[in-house]
Design an enzyme around this catalytic site. Structure first.
Site, PDB file in Angstrom:
ATOM      1  CE  LYS A  96     -11.797  10.099  15.165  1.00  0.00           C
ATOM      2  NZ  LYS A  96     -13.146   9.673  14.720  1.00  0.00           N
ATOM      3  NE  ARG A 103     -19.044   4.017  16.374  1.00  0.00           N
ATOM      4  CZ  ARG A 103     -18.144   4.981  16.438  1.00  0.00           C
ATOM      5  NH1 ARG A 103     -18.521   6.218  16.721  1.00  0.00           N
ATOM      6  NH2 ARG A 103     -16.862   4.755  16.194  1.00  0.00           N
ATOM      7  CB  VAL A 108     -17.220  10.982  20.696  1.00  0.00           C
ATOM      8  CG1 VAL A 108     -16.889  11.969  21.808  1.00  0.00           C
ATOM      9  CG2 VAL A 108     -17.235   9.562  21.246  1.00  0.00           C
ATOM     10  CD  GLU A 124     -12.737   2.438  10.529  1.00  0.00           C
ATOM     11  OE1 GLU A 124     -13.316   1.356  10.685  1.00  0.00           O
ATOM     12  OE2 GLU A 124     -11.996   2.919  11.397  1.00  0.00           O
ATOM     13  CD  GLU A 132      -3.091   0.169   2.371  1.00  0.00           C
ATOM     14  OE1 GLU A 132      -4.032  -0.630   2.445  1.00  0.00           O
ATOM     15  OE2 GLU A 132      -2.737   0.921   3.300  1.00  0.00           O
ATOM     16  CG  HIS A 164      -9.210  11.099  11.207  1.00  0.00           C
ATOM     17  ND1 HIS A 164      -9.279   9.738  11.382  1.00  0.00           N
ATOM     18  CD2 HIS A 164     -10.483  11.551  11.273  1.00  0.00           C
ATOM     19  CE1 HIS A 164     -10.551   9.385  11.555  1.00  0.00           C
ATOM     20  NE2 HIS A 164     -11.304  10.475  11.496  1.00  0.00           N
ATOM     21  NE  ARG A 224     -13.313  12.472  21.382  1.00  0.00           N
ATOM     22  CZ  ARG A 224     -13.488  11.288  20.837  1.00  0.00           C
ATOM     23  NH1 ARG A 224     -13.280  10.191  21.568  1.00  0.00           N
ATOM     24  NH2 ARG A 224     -13.842  11.164  19.579  1.00  0.00           N
TER      25      ARG A 224
END
Lengths: 458, 165, 165, 458
Positions: free
Chosen positions: D237, D292, D295, D288, D200, D208, D338
């Protein structure tokens, strides 16, 4: 831009100004009375000076102490907040004579609009509607009848020297007008040694609608749309929202434009509020100007996206407002409720004490402006406002739903607050349909609360 | 150190401890913290947690590990004076700038050892270009000068200590 | 540590410690912290306030004067039974619906006074259409039935009381 | 619309779902483990059932217990939150087979996108860029060299059975590629008993960037713009923002459209996130799908004005999304940090304990999502997230200033938190200039923190 600003206030508005300064990279000097020593918000300022004992007259209202603190704190400007010295033209003048910028309008504009007679004269010149009435005193019964015919019944007979409702009479037809004139004149003579009376149209169940203004020193004066503050108790606002849920779009726009005309006519700068009453036919009448930031400013911040306190500071530093009128949106609906340490069940008596448990609401759409926390003690010295809960949602219906759930989450133990009353208001049909006026709380809501409360009356 | 000599290095004199503890209760003390040499006796009584909640430590924000400038709030009144019991404070009746003398180079109004009476001017606090002469308001002898020329002074801040008499 | 044992200062004079501890209780002290040389005696007692903070009252929201429907959370485990000491509870091992008998009109598996052994089925908890037979798991006599047919049962909820024996 | 929903989660996301339901007039049933008994947010639900002991495997992960609670609670739908069973296709299937709607995508779509191989195949068909590489396994050195020539060095040699970095090698030229192939194959054989490797492109210092998606059952699939979540530690994260501060407008739009193509190709409905990595030349590659709510969903809510959790519920109830793609704005800048009960100075070890003092930030631009309060005890059983601080301001610069002052106001005593680390990050030049990537925290920031901290290093 200023490097350092003194915050001449306390509590939530002092914290609000400190927050604005921190985000702008401006240092802050806080002042406090002995009653406020140790409050957490003071630790967020870069410096803090005790300026006197608890009594406001010996601390927050003492101009020379505040100027002294500004001098030893080496600040370039003073933000007065609301209340205390915020609308004291003399204080503004003293600040500027000491080469310290007062963050607010010029003292000349403050005086012009602070005096009700001159403010009304300016409004008349700027073609801003005033409550219709006689031109000065009434000299005869026939003159009174002629005026009443012109402005339409019901009319209010008011003593020129009056105050506190003395010498006031409502007349619904010529007969009651003639009787009322005599009674009012006698009462006024007795109370004020001045029997002069005048006539004004009597506005039944008016709504209170005010317009937020921002004006710079470069000839720009803009409105940030209106706030409806009709839910009041003894002229104390409890709930404020933007936009008004009842005014037709064309009236809203007219009203906002009238407010801009007025402040332009007075060469007014900085933030200010033009207050109107609105009758049941959506006619609006100018009442007065509040020449300062107001408690309820966050609702306008939320719908426009403009930080009003930061804007005040920028305007005072000579900056140009960075937008045009057409670029000021009014997005969604915002509602503020005032959380006061008061006991509605005991005639809204202040409820000082220590907050022993606190659960704050949060999540989407919720803003909370407050200087209190679990363990904070509310003293008996100052006003009872302990926080402002403000919600902002895409629609008024969604904002009310958000307000209800936020109030349900809100738990304060150790003191009594207006939260239970606000929960009740947020679920009233009349509020949800916008069918309230400045008399609603005392006329409709409070009488129902003397009876034992029904359960589950959503 | 004197304390070290006492006794055979016997830890903790129970008679004194007993007396201290009963004094604490008798007089409603919530905390005692005694130090001498390498000795330290610290005792707490009563609902300390509630106390903390009622009056949170002043300027507790200062203890935060802030990466930015630490809020430099002036210390609340009582300074950590070693001679805390050596007299009463003369406190500033206003906020302003402290001057110990009429002008630069002049003798200070008072020094340690100066006798004062209620009318004795002890310093000047300048506020808004006005030079306020501050009287002692007590009879006694200056034991400590707590401010320096040019210091920013807040309301209620101790300026001097005076042993009364 | 070996060093501690050495010489005349025997670690920790139990008599003194006992006395200090009883003094603490007697006079309501919450903390003692004594240091001298390399010795340090530190003791803490029953901080009831901390306990309150550690476990805030369950469902305190219920006490709020909510105008809306009051959250009807099921009562946490222990029911306010007058006979709380009359035996041990049989608790539900799962969440589901309580049935006292195999079918409507049938005799219940057990009643007050029934003798049970560890394998005795005392009830059924239905969960996801599965009827779970719940065994007593103890030897004894049922003294109280705490759930009714059709009740929603949560994990750990007491279903019966059993006097062991 | 549903009358009653079970919230199959705990902590802040359970509270978030309860809040959404309350604002929509939907009743809620909460479930809890014995470790969470008495938590305040449970009292905000209409009912709450204990479903098991503290261990998640005996409570929050037990499908049959949750379904039982849903049955006795008489709900029509289950919201899984994030984590726990939220991406468990079997759970979704069980719910629906019990006639309880699972608030999320169909289990078929979940399976298709949950499997990396099938997700990549769908991406390929939808012309969504993937990290370039070999088509399957490498059979010879010469094949490897040819592939590397095509995709360009550096390349990554990966074991097909791999995981945890085992059997991975970076090659920068043909020589290191040949050496690496052998070493990787040996290592893979040893570790996984499977020597198969593939190639790859190696993306150095990637960012990201992920795209928030909402799709209904009426053929509408929309993006709610992107989030940049490059600041991570061990794939956790720490800081998330929207919009990306570095992507050119054209790339942002392309990326968002690619995400919509992908979910449409998979017949995906409800909320979801399509994750990409972006290289230093702004090329983006699909990684990916997270099937859902995430956060970091609040940053997208703030810039778009759309309530994602309410939207999830509406979509599950069969409603049509009430907007078009062109009506979804991206206003201002939002940043989330967070707040974890962890001690960064001790290798981010969890720091359970009781919060003895708490001062929450507030005021303009601040949203706080959290289930904790002064007196709350963070147990050792679940993840360490104790709250999310989210700011929203008209510009990224203003949002960072707001974040800094909000973090400075934030005081938590009794436990260690990530707040001091976040304060540091909020003042880093690299963060303020958007020059960060997924390796930044471990490569640049943490090494500086092992040295004694300099004071006042803003």
């Amino acid at each position: 831009m200023f490097q350092r600003i003194l915050v001449a206030n306390r509590g939530e508005i002092a914290l609000r100004v400190i927050r604005a300064c921190k985000e702008m990279g401006i240092e802050t000097v806080a002042i406090f009375s002995e009653a406020d020593r140790g409050a957490y918000y003071l630790s967020l300022a870069d410096e803090a000076y005790c300026i006197g004992p608890a009594a406001a007259t010996d601390s927050y209202l003492l101009i020379n102490r505040i100027i002294s603190a500004a001098e030893i704190g080496n600040v370039q400007a003073i933000h007065p907040g609301y209340g205390f010295l915020s609308e004291n033209a003399h204080f503004a003048e003293v600040c500027r004579s000491c080469d310290i910028e007062f963050i607010g309008p010029s003292h000349e504009a403050m005086q012009k609009l602070g005096d009700k007679v001159s403010a009304k004269e300016i409004a008349r010149q700027a073609k801003v509607p005033l409550v219709p009435g006689s031109d000065g005193l009434i000299n005869s019964e026939s003159e009174a009848v002629a005026v009443a015919d012109r402005i339409g019944y019901p009319v209010l007979i008011k003593a020129t020297a009056g105050g506190g409702g003395k010498g006031m009479r409502v007349a619904t037809d010529p007969a009651s007008l003639q009787a009322g004139l005599k009674a009012a004149a006698v009462e006024a003579e007795k109370a004020f040694k001045n029997s002069g009376v005048y006539l004004e149209k009597y506005i039944e169940r008016p709504r209170h609608v005010e317009v937020q203004i921002l004006a710079d020193h470069h000839g720009n004066a803009f409105h940030l749309w209106e706030r409806d503050c009709s839910l009041q108790r003894r002229h104390q606002k409890l709930v404020e929202e933007s936009p008004s849920s009842t005014l037709p779009k064309s009236v809203r726009e007219e009203l906002c434009k009238a407010a801009v005309r007025l402040v332009k006519a007075a060469d007014y700068t900085n933030a200010g509020t033009v207050e109107f009453i609105v009758d049941q036919d959506d006619n609006y009448y100018f009442i007065e100007v509040n020449a300062r930031i107001q408690v309820e400013h966050p609702v306008s911040e939320l719908v426009t996206g403009i930080d009003l306190v930061q804007s005040q500071i920028r305007v005072s530093a000579g900056e140009k407002l960075p937008f045009k009128q057409s670029e000021i949106p009014c997005r969604g609906a915002a509602i503020e409720v005032r959380i006061n340490a008061e006991d509605p069940a005991q005639g809204f008596r202040g409820s000082p004490g220590t907050i022993t448990q606190l659960r704050l609401p949060g999540g989407p759409g919720v803003r909370f402006d407050s200087h209190v926390y679990q363990g904070y003690t509310i003293g008996p010295n100052y006003d009872s406002l302990i926080g402002k809960l403000i919600v902002h949602r895409p629609t008024r219906e969604a904002a009310i739903a958000c307000l209800q759930r936020a109030l349900d989450e809100f738990m304060v133990e150790g003191i009594k607050t207006t939260i239970p009353l606000l929960r009740k208001i947020s679920r009233l049909e009349a509020f949800r349909n916008g069918q309230v006026d400045t008399t609603f709380i005392e006329r409709v809501l409070l009488p129902t609360m003397t009876q034992p409360e029904r359960e589950h009356d959503r | 150190m004197a304390a070290e000599k006492s006794g055979s290095h016997e830890p903790f004199d129970m008679a004194k401890l007993r007396e201290l503890i009963s004094l604490m209760e008798q007089h409603g003390l919530t905390e005692i913290d005694l130090r001498q040499g390498d000795q330290r006796w610290q005792m707490r009584r009563g609902p300390t947690e509630v106390m903390q909640m009622v009056s949170p430590p002043a300027y507790s924000g200062v203890s935060l590990p802030l990466p930015g400038p630490i809020p430099a709030s002036p210390a609340p009144t009582a300074p950590a004076s070693a001679k805390a019991d050596d007299g009463v404070p003369i406190k500033s009746p206003t906020v302003g700038t402290f001057y110990a003398a009429t002008g630069p180079g002049d003798e200070p109004f008072v020094k340690v050892g100066s006798r004062v009476n209620p009318e004795t001017v002890v310093c000047i606090i300048e506020a808004m270009k006005v030079f306020n002469q501050i009287p002692a308001e007590v009879n006694g002898t200056i034991t400590e000068v707590l401010a320096k020329n040019g210091d920013a002074i807040e309301y209620g801040q101790p300026l001097f200590r005076v042993r009364l008499g």
